[in-house]
Design an enzyme around this catalytic site. Sequence first.
Site, mmCIF file in Angstrom:
data_model
loop_
_atom_site.group_PDB
_atom_site.id
_atom_site.type_symbol
_atom_site.label_atom_id
_atom_site.label_comp_id
_atom_site.label_asym_id
_atom_site.label_seq_id
_atom_site.Cartn_x
_atom_site.Cartn_y
_atom_site.Cartn_z
ATOM 1 N N GLY A 10 67.517 -16.890 44.352
ATOM 2 C CA GLY A 10 67.675 -15.885 43.307
ATOM 3 C C GLY A 10 68.174 -14.550 43.819
ATOM 4 O O GLY A 10 68.349 -14.332 45.025
ATOM 5 N N THR A 113 56.702 -7.709 36.773
ATOM 6 C CA THR A 113 57.698 -7.021 35.954
ATOM 7 C C THR A 113 57.116 -5.881 35.123
ATOM 8 O O THR A 113 55.920 -5.877 34.806
ATOM 9 C CB THR A 113 58.353 -8.034 34.998
ATOM 10 O OG1 THR A 113 59.247 -7.371 34.094
ATOM 11 C CG2 THR A 113 57.299 -8.762 34.164
ATOM 12 N N ASP A 114 57.985 -4.952 34.757
ATOM 13 C CA ASP A 114 57.614 -3.879 33.833
ATOM 14 C C ASP A 114 57.336 -4.418 32.435
ATOM 15 O O ASP A 114 56.670 -3.750 31.630
ATOM 16 C CB ASP A 114 58.723 -2.825 33.751
ATOM 17 C CG ASP A 114 60.051 -3.388 33.265
ATOM 18 O OD1 ASP A 114 60.413 -4.513 33.668
ATOM 19 O OD2 ASP A 114 60.751 -2.701 32.496
ATOM 20 N N TYR A 140 58.204 -13.715 27.984
ATOM 21 C CA TYR A 140 58.448 -13.453 29.407
ATOM 22 C C TYR A 140 57.355 -12.553 29.968
ATOM 23 O O TYR A 140 56.726 -12.867 30.993
ATOM 24 C CB TYR A 140 59.815 -12.803 29.594
ATOM 25 C CG TYR A 140 60.049 -12.271 30.991
ATOM 26 C CD1 TYR A 140 60.138 -13.149 32.074
ATOM 27 C CD2 TYR A 140 60.176 -10.907 31.233
ATOM 28 C CE1 TYR A 140 60.353 -12.673 33.362
ATOM 29 C CE2 TYR A 140 60.384 -10.429 32.515
ATOM 30 C CZ TYR A 140 60.471 -11.310 33.573
ATOM 31 O OH TYR A 140 60.666 -10.831 34.850
ATOM 32 N N TRP A 165 64.253 -3.819 35.734
ATOM 33 C CA TRP A 165 65.706 -3.722 35.530
ATOM 34 C C TRP A 165 66.454 -3.849 36.855
ATOM 35 O O TRP A 165 67.239 -2.985 37.251
ATOM 36 C CB TRP A 165 66.049 -2.414 34.832
ATOM 37 C CG TRP A 165 65.672 -2.407 33.374
ATOM 38 C CD1 TRP A 165 64.868 -3.306 32.735
ATOM 39 C CD2 TRP A 165 66.066 -1.444 32.389
ATOM 40 N NE1 TRP A 165 64.742 -2.962 31.402
ATOM 41 C CE2 TRP A 165 65.455 -1.831 31.159
ATOM 42 C CE3 TRP A 165 66.842 -0.285 32.415
ATOM 43 C CZ2 TRP A 165 65.636 -1.104 29.988
ATOM 44 C CZ3 TRP A 165 67.023 0.438 31.245
ATOM 45 C CH2 TRP A 165 66.432 0.032 30.038
#
Length: 303
Positions: A10, A113-114, A140, A165
Amino acid sequence: MKILITGVSGLLGSEVYSRLTASGKHEVFGLSRRRPDFVARENHISADISDFQDVYSKITGINPDIVINTAAISNVDECERSGVVAYRINALGARNVAEAARRFDAYLIHISTDYVFGGATAPGKEGYREFDEPSPVNEYGKSKLWGEYFVSRSGAANSIIRTSWLFGPSGANFVATAASEGKVMAATDMTSSPTYSFDLVEALSRLAESAETGMRLTGIYHLTNSGCASRYDIAEFVAETLGLPKQRIQKVLRADLKLAATRPAFSAMDNFLWRAEGFRPLRPWQEAVKEYLINNQHIHGRG
């Protein structure tokens, strides 16, 4: 040290692997379903993290000192449409990796993640801190939050790193979209902290290498480039940097994009505990975006 990178094919996993391999200090392995070309055969582990027996036997078989779990389904709309798959990878997959790390007391660095935050509550002016209550608004974010819960309760020594992001040379991202030809639809009501994969990898490397001295910094850390911006702010900055006409940027709202998954209006994060630990903050997002554009030849002879 022996370090294992899951999700090595990834955007983030590939850069973590390359950075740690280039240092020459460690024996680095990469885990993914298929071997990417940049990983030597003897350093690749083929496994599916959603298969407990498979990933457990493969990870415990090499007995790493550190596991950096970057494996995830990060396509937000795909997660919304296929919720079961999202939970299988982002939640149960994280649990499986954590259980394998616990077996031989490996230190686990897990990427989150945010989007565990929903923007429904008002954070401080710098964004959400590590102590703020998560409230995800899409599948998600929910699946990643369950992944955090499984990791934190696994008994493995762990650090959970929330980032946001992400952009970099190894995968699709909004900065690259904003630098491409043609019109760009950019929402004014979506704000977070753009994060350059190169900068995040440098920070993760410092965290991993601190474990070599016996300092396992456990807990949740927010790790993003400094400052925050809307999608429109980013597109405008890219246009200014590249000398592109701003007329190509179409100013829209989230609702206009007709996306499958709801996005939080605000999910910027304050890297409070990272600074409290004495680490240097990541540089402002504008500097990182400009370097990314230059390094990826989006600037054709411009300074």
